[in-house]
Write an enzyme that holds these catalytic residues in place. Sequence first.
Site, PDB file in Angstrom:
ATOM      1  N   LYS A  44       0.832  -1.212   0.000  1.00 12.43           N
ATOM      2  CA  LYS A  44       0.000   0.000   0.000  1.00 12.43           C
ATOM      3  C   LYS A  44       0.863   1.257   0.000  1.00 12.43           C
ATOM      4  O   LYS A  44       0.353   2.373  -0.050  1.00 12.43           O
ATOM      5  CB  LYS A  44      -0.894   0.002   1.261  1.00 12.43           C
ATOM      6  CG  LYS A  44      -2.065  -0.925   1.210  1.00 12.43           C
ATOM      7  CD  LYS A  44      -2.680  -1.275   2.553  1.00 12.43           C
ATOM      8  CE  LYS A  44      -3.089  -0.218   3.479  1.00 12.43           C
ATOM      9  NZ  LYS A  44      -3.782  -0.738   4.680  1.00 12.43           N
ATOM     10  N   LYS A  46       2.573   2.180   2.548  1.00 15.10           N
ATOM     11  CA  LYS A  46       2.317   2.795   3.862  1.00 15.10           C
ATOM     12  C   LYS A  46       3.363   2.279   4.852  1.00 15.10           C
ATOM     13  O   LYS A  46       3.496   1.088   5.075  1.00 15.10           O
ATOM     14  CB  LYS A  46       0.905   2.387   4.312  1.00 15.10           C
ATOM     15  CG  LYS A  46       0.362   3.262   5.416  1.00 15.10           C
ATOM     16  CD  LYS A  46      -1.157   3.200   5.477  1.00 15.10           C
ATOM     17  CE  LYS A  46      -1.679   4.244   6.475  1.00 15.10           C
ATOM     18  NZ  LYS A  46      -3.133   4.352   6.463  1.00 15.10           N
TER      19      LYS A  46
HETATM   20  N1  C2G Z   1     -10.458   6.489  10.061  1.00 14.91           N
HETATM   21  C1  C2G Z   1     -11.476   7.338  10.503  1.00 14.91           C
HETATM   22  N2  C2G Z   1     -11.165   8.538  11.029  1.00 14.91           N
HETATM   23  C2  C2G Z   1      -9.863   8.926  11.150  1.00 14.91           C
HETATM   24  C3  C2G Z   1      -8.831   8.067  10.719  1.00 14.91           C
HETATM   25  C4  C2G Z   1      -9.155   6.835  10.167  1.00 14.91           C
HETATM   26  O1  C2G Z   1     -12.674   6.994  10.403  1.00 14.91           O
HETATM   27  N3  C2G Z   1      -9.584  10.145  11.696  1.00 14.91           N
HETATM   28  C5  C2G Z   1     -10.855   5.204   9.462  1.00 14.91           C
HETATM   29  C6  C2G Z   1     -10.376   5.072   8.023  1.00 14.91           C
HETATM   30  O2  C2G Z   1     -11.288   5.732   7.149  1.00 14.91           O
HETATM   31  C7  C2G Z   1     -10.380   3.562   7.831  1.00 14.91           C
HETATM   32  C8  C2G Z   1     -10.034   3.045   9.237  1.00 14.91           C
HETATM   33  O3  C2G Z   1     -10.228   4.147  10.146  1.00 14.91           O
HETATM   34  O4  C2G Z   1     -11.686   3.107   7.465  1.00 14.91           O
HETATM   35  C9  C2G Z   1      -8.610   2.580   9.330  1.00 14.91           C
HETATM   36  O5  C2G Z   1      -7.778   3.647   8.891  1.00 14.91           O
HETATM   37  P1  C2G Z   1      -6.292   3.264   8.424  1.00 14.91           P
HETATM   38  O6  C2G Z   1      -5.642   2.459   9.473  1.00 14.91           O
HETATM   39  O7  C2G Z   1      -5.647   4.502   7.922  1.00 14.91           O
HETATM   40  O8  C2G Z   1      -6.623   2.277   7.202  1.00 14.91           O
HETATM   41  P2  C2G Z   1      -6.018   2.349   5.728  1.00 14.91           P
HETATM   42  O9  C2G Z   1      -4.541   2.401   5.799  1.00 14.91           O
HETATM   43  O10 C2G Z   1      -6.786   3.387   5.025  1.00 14.91           O
HETATM   44  O11 C2G Z   1      -6.325   0.876   5.163  1.00 14.91           O
HETATM   45  O12 C2G Z   1      -8.199  -2.339   2.269  1.00 14.91           O
HETATM   46  C10 C2G Z   1      -8.463  -1.151   3.001  1.00 14.91           C
HETATM   47  C11 C2G Z   1      -7.201  -0.635   3.636  1.00 14.91           C
HETATM   48  O13 C2G Z   1      -6.555  -1.653   4.375  1.00 14.91           O
HETATM   49  C12 C2G Z   1      -7.508   0.555   4.531  1.00 14.91           C
END
Ligand code: C2G
Length: 152
Positions: A44, A46
């Site tokens: 990703k 990340k």
């Molecule tokens: N999230 C949220 N509010 C935030 C930060 C994050 O609602 N202030 C939500 C994101 O939208 C996501 C979840 O928390 O639905 C997890 O966020 P991340 O750990 O950043 O996930 P991400 O790296 O976007 O991975 O296949 C999908 C991916 O694995 C998502």
Amino acid sequence: MKKIITYGTFDMFHIGHLNLLRNLKNMGDFLIVGVSTDNFNKEKGKRTLIPFKQRAEIVASIKYVDLVIPESSWEQKENDIKKHSVDIFAMGNDWEGKFDHLKKFCDVIYLDRTKNISTTELKSSLKRFLSISQDDLKHAFDVLELLRRDLE
Ligand code: C2G
């Protein structure tokens, strides 16, 4: 039993993650969370601070979460939805529209993100917090200079 699934990295677990998981659990009976593995995060693009095993253990300890599975690919969602008879696939709305193809298998919803918090913001405020201010540095040098003169 209404089953919901979501996926994420959940690095440096924070209130934005908790709000999402609480909101999702309130929408059904059983919440499954796919936590991204370290290798998948590399895919990703990340970088994570906390390794997968710890991130998965933290998410599994959240009272709203009923099952944690590893997320190791983009493609696994369809199989996960079928295998666990999922009714709702949900993500924060930074992913709005990105997973609409899963509507063939279950409801797909995107929830508002929690404002003013993200792992990226946490990392930068931690950097600021740990960096020594210019004033502190100058004060330290002034004290050292006074000590040096005393020793002359
Ligand atoms: N999230 C949220 N509010 C935030 C930060 C994050 O609602 N202030 C939500 C994101 O939208 C996501 C979840 O928390 O639905 C997890 O966020 P991340 O750990 O950043 O996930 P991400 O790296 O976007 O991975 O296949 C999908 C991916 O694995 C998502």
